[in-house]
Design a protein around this motif. Structure first.
Motif, short mmCIF file in Angstrom:
data_model
loop_
_atom_site.label_atom_id
_atom_site.label_comp_id
_atom_site.label_asym_id
_atom_site.label_seq_id
_atom_site.Cartn_x
_atom_site.Cartn_y
_atom_site.Cartn_z
N VAL A 65 0.85 -1.20 0.00
CA VAL A 65 0.00 0.00 0.00
C VAL A 65 0.88 1.24 0.00
O VAL A 65 1.86 1.32 0.75
N PHE A 66 0.52 2.20 -0.84
CA PHE A 66 1.18 3.50 -0.81
C PHE A 66 0.16 4.54 -0.35
O PHE A 66 -0.79 4.86 -1.05
N GLY A 67 0.36 5.04 0.87
CA GLY A 67 -0.50 6.10 1.38
C GLY A 67 0.13 7.45 1.16
O GLY A 67 1.36 7.59 1.18
N TYR A 68 -0.68 8.46 0.93
CA TYR A 68 -0.14 9.80 0.66
C TYR A 68 -1.07 10.87 1.24
O TYR A 68 -2.24 10.60 1.57
N ASN A 69 -0.53 12.05 1.38
CA ASN A 69 -1.29 13.19 1.91
C ASN A 69 -2.18 13.74 0.81
O ASN A 69 -1.70 14.33 -0.16
N TRP A 70 -3.49 13.59 0.95
CA TRP A 70 -4.42 13.98 -0.11
C TRP A 70 -4.60 15.50 -0.22
O TRP A 70 -5.30 15.97 -1.12
N LEU A 71 -3.93 16.25 0.66
CA LEU A 71 -4.00 17.71 0.57
C LEU A 71 -2.80 18.31 -0.17
O LEU A 71 -2.91 19.35 -0.80
N GLN A 72 -1.64 17.63 -0.10
CA GLN A 72 -0.45 18.20 -0.72
C GLN A 72 -0.48 18.01 -2.24
O GLN A 72 -1.23 17.19 -2.78
N ASP A 73 0.34 18.78 -2.92
CA ASP A 73 0.45 18.73 -4.37
C ASP A 73 0.63 17.27 -4.83
O ASP A 73 1.49 16.55 -4.35
N ASN A 74 -0.20 16.83 -5.78
CA ASN A 74 -0.09 15.47 -6.28
C ASN A 74 1.26 15.21 -6.94
O ASN A 74 1.70 14.05 -7.03
N ALA A 75 1.93 16.26 -7.40
CA ALA A 75 3.26 16.09 -7.98
C ALA A 75 4.26 15.62 -6.91
O ALA A 75 5.15 14.82 -7.18
N ILE A 76 4.09 16.12 -5.68
CA ILE A 76 4.95 15.68 -4.58
C ILE A 76 4.65 14.23 -4.24
O ILE A 76 5.56 13.41 -4.03
N SER A 77 3.37 13.88 -4.18
CA SER A 77 2.99 12.50 -3.89
C SER A 77 3.51 11.56 -4.97
O SER A 77 3.91 10.42 -4.68
N ALA A 78 3.53 12.03 -6.21
CA ALA A 78 4.04 11.20 -7.31
C ALA A 78 5.52 10.90 -7.13
O ALA A 78 5.96 9.76 -7.34
N ALA A 79 6.29 11.90 -6.74
CA ALA A 79 7.72 11.68 -6.50
C ALA A 79 7.92 10.69 -5.35
O ALA A 79 8.81 9.84 -5.40
N ASN A 80 7.07 10.79 -4.33
CA ASN A 80 7.15 9.86 -3.20
C ASN A 80 6.77 8.44 -3.63
O ASN A 80 7.33 7.46 -3.12
N LEU A 81 5.83 8.32 -4.56
CA LEU A 81 5.45 7.01 -5.07
C LEU A 81 6.61 6.34 -5.81
O LEU A 81 6.85 5.14 -5.65
N VAL A 82 7.34 7.11 -6.59
CA VAL A 82 8.50 6.57 -7.31
C VAL A 82 9.51 6.01 -6.31
O VAL A 82 10.03 4.90 -6.49
N ALA A 83 9.76 6.75 -5.25
CA ALA A 83 10.71 6.30 -4.22
C ALA A 83 10.20 5.04 -3.53
O ALA A 83 10.97 4.12 -3.21
N TYR A 84 8.87 4.99 -3.31
CA TYR A 84 8.29 3.82 -2.64
C TYR A 84 8.39 2.57 -3.51
O TYR A 84 8.66 1.47 -3.01
#
Length: 464
Positions: free
Chosen positions: A105-124
């Motif tokens: 599971v990849f959880g992310y902050n649904w308020l922050q910029d989706n571009a930031i979450s995308a970079a975090n997904l790549v790292a995950y």
């Protein structure tokens, strides 16, 4: 947890513990049962094969103890529906059962910029692949993942696989395929509705988000990700109608050939139906001006740039999508004039009496001014008129949040291997209670079959 009998537990030993696979990052109300059923489904068939081989003849007759046929076997040669449908074959399932699948599971902050979450997904994803290369699996893992997305997660995954040049290294080459569930690919007018009147109409999700505009707007106006759910320039024209005041967006930008909702709706401050009201809570003029400035910067730097990049239509070449069509959705919105009248002097305050809307989805607009040279008595006309508007939804096809109009681009893409229109609602798109419940859930059947189809691209020799 639902009942999903498994002789070989996935929670440690055979696979890393669920905690280490970040299951705790998913909202249990929405995903708890699905995660359990998904993981069980992916290992069910080979486990049933082992049970059948080990069981005595008498035990095989006791169907109440266990099902002799795995859940994926039940999908073989079984039509589900959708575009470009190819039935699941026994040969494909045999190939699938040569692999062991671990749900992360990849959880992310649904308020922050989706571009930031995308970079975090790549790292995950890199972290997950490294787990099976070095820490678990004896280095035999095929170095690609399959991504299942829900709602906004689809936007995050799309950006992660194909980010703008110079942003970060995308992960598409590490992804075998993608299933997008109810993706708001071109946004939804529901995002405007929530900003303007709150989400009280949406039950539990509305209570979580905020029931009124006062509760929601001050948060969402500075939260890029929710604003990135607004209708994109490529979304259909004139999705916002002001009765007696025009339809927006309606002007095509000569440079882009697309409509411009930013200048016509999102960044307007000269109309009462503007998206953001910087004075909804704050009354100090300096604070109000700062609110607007910060909001405008975010809209231009985060929201607009994100939308423009996503509109390039870059999808993983092995993409499957399911979406809802049976639940009334905000395909467009109309501020409809409900009441119009003149204001009279209030007998107690000495000021004009103007009715206040009793519900959150209404707005009262005041026109005119009092004649300061005229003495008014109780009940006299004040010279001020008012109009009360109600925000109404078109209630067209969709899943209750994402309308079918949001899917135009992705449905045209040659990357889509198959799509399924079904009766899911947005929040519970992946709802399923148990392995036996899968037979009633077209979206889950479609997702499982898509996973099996994707795995056919993996040469079994690559895993040896």
């Amino acid at each position: 947890m639902p009942s999903t009998y498994s002789p070989f537990s996935d929670d440690g030993n055979m696979l890393p513990k669920r905690e280490k696979r970040h299951w705790g990052e998913a909202l249990y109300l929405s995903y708890g049962s699905f995660l359990e059923v998904l993981q069980s489904s992916l290992v069910d068939d080979w486990q049933k094969d082992l049970l059948n081989m080990a069981a005595s003849d008498d035990a095989k007759k006791m169907q109440n103890h266990f099902e002799s046929k795995g859940v994926l076997s039940q999908l073989v040669q079984s039509p589900i529906g959708g575009t470009n449908e190819t039935l699941l074959t026994e040969e494909e399932l045999i190939h699938f059962k040569r692999f062991l699948f671990s749900v992360h599971v990849f959880g992310y902050n649904w308020l922050q910029d989706n571009a930031i979450s995308a970079a975090n997904l790549v790292a995950y994803i890199d972290k997950v692949l490294n787990t099976y290369k070095n820490d678990h699996g004896y280095g035999l893992a095929v170095e690609k993942v399959i991504i299942l997305t829900h709602s906004m997660g689809g936007l995050v995954a799309r950006y992660a696989m194909n980010p703008p040049e110079g942003a970060f290294q995308g992960c598409q080459d590490k992804v075998l395929g993608v299933v997008h569930g109810v993706i708001p690919d071109l946004g939804s007018p529901a995002a405007y509705r929530r900003m303007k009147v709150g989400a009280a109409q949406e039950g539990i999700p509305g209570a979580v988000l905020g029931s009124t505009a006062e509760e929601l707007m001050s948060v969402l106006a500075f939260a890029p990700a929710p604003l990135q759910l607004l209708p994109y320039p490529k979304y259909k024209s004139s999705w916002l109608i002001i009765e007696g005041g025009g339809s927006y967006p309606s002007i095509v930008d000569a440079a882009t050939g697309k409509f411009d909702p930013f200048n016509e709706i999102y960044l307007r401050k000269d109309v009462w139906w503007q998206l953001y009201e910087p004075d909804i809570l704050d009354k100090d003029i300096t604070t109000i001006n700062n609110n607007w400035e910060n909001y405008s910067i975010s809209m231009r730097d985060d929201v607009k740039k994100f939308m423009e990049h996503q509109e390039k239509g870059q999808y993983h070449p092995n993409t499957y999508i399911f979406y809802g069509t049976k639940i009334e959705s905000d395909n467009s919105l109309t501020w409809k004039k409900e009441v119009e009248g003149k204001a009279y002097m209030n007998p107690y305050s000495g000021h004009p009496y103007i009715p206040k809307p009793q519900e959150n989805n209404r707005h009262v607009e005041v026109y005119g001014e009092m004649d300061s040279n005229k003495v008014l008595n109780m009940g006299d006309e004040s010279g001020i008129s008012y109009k009360q508007f109600i925000l109404e939804s078109s209630k067209g096809a969709g899943d209750g949040t994402v309308p079918v109009e949001s899917l135009v681009d992705i449905m045209k893409s040659s990357s889509i291997q198959s799509s399924l229109a079904t009766n899911v609602d947005h929040q519970n798109a992946y709802a399923v209670d148990s392995l036996s419940d899968i037979g009633k859930r077209k979206a889950i059947q479609f997702t499982l079959r898509a996973i099996v189809k994707m795995v056919q691209e993996v040469d079994i020799r690559a895993a040896n």
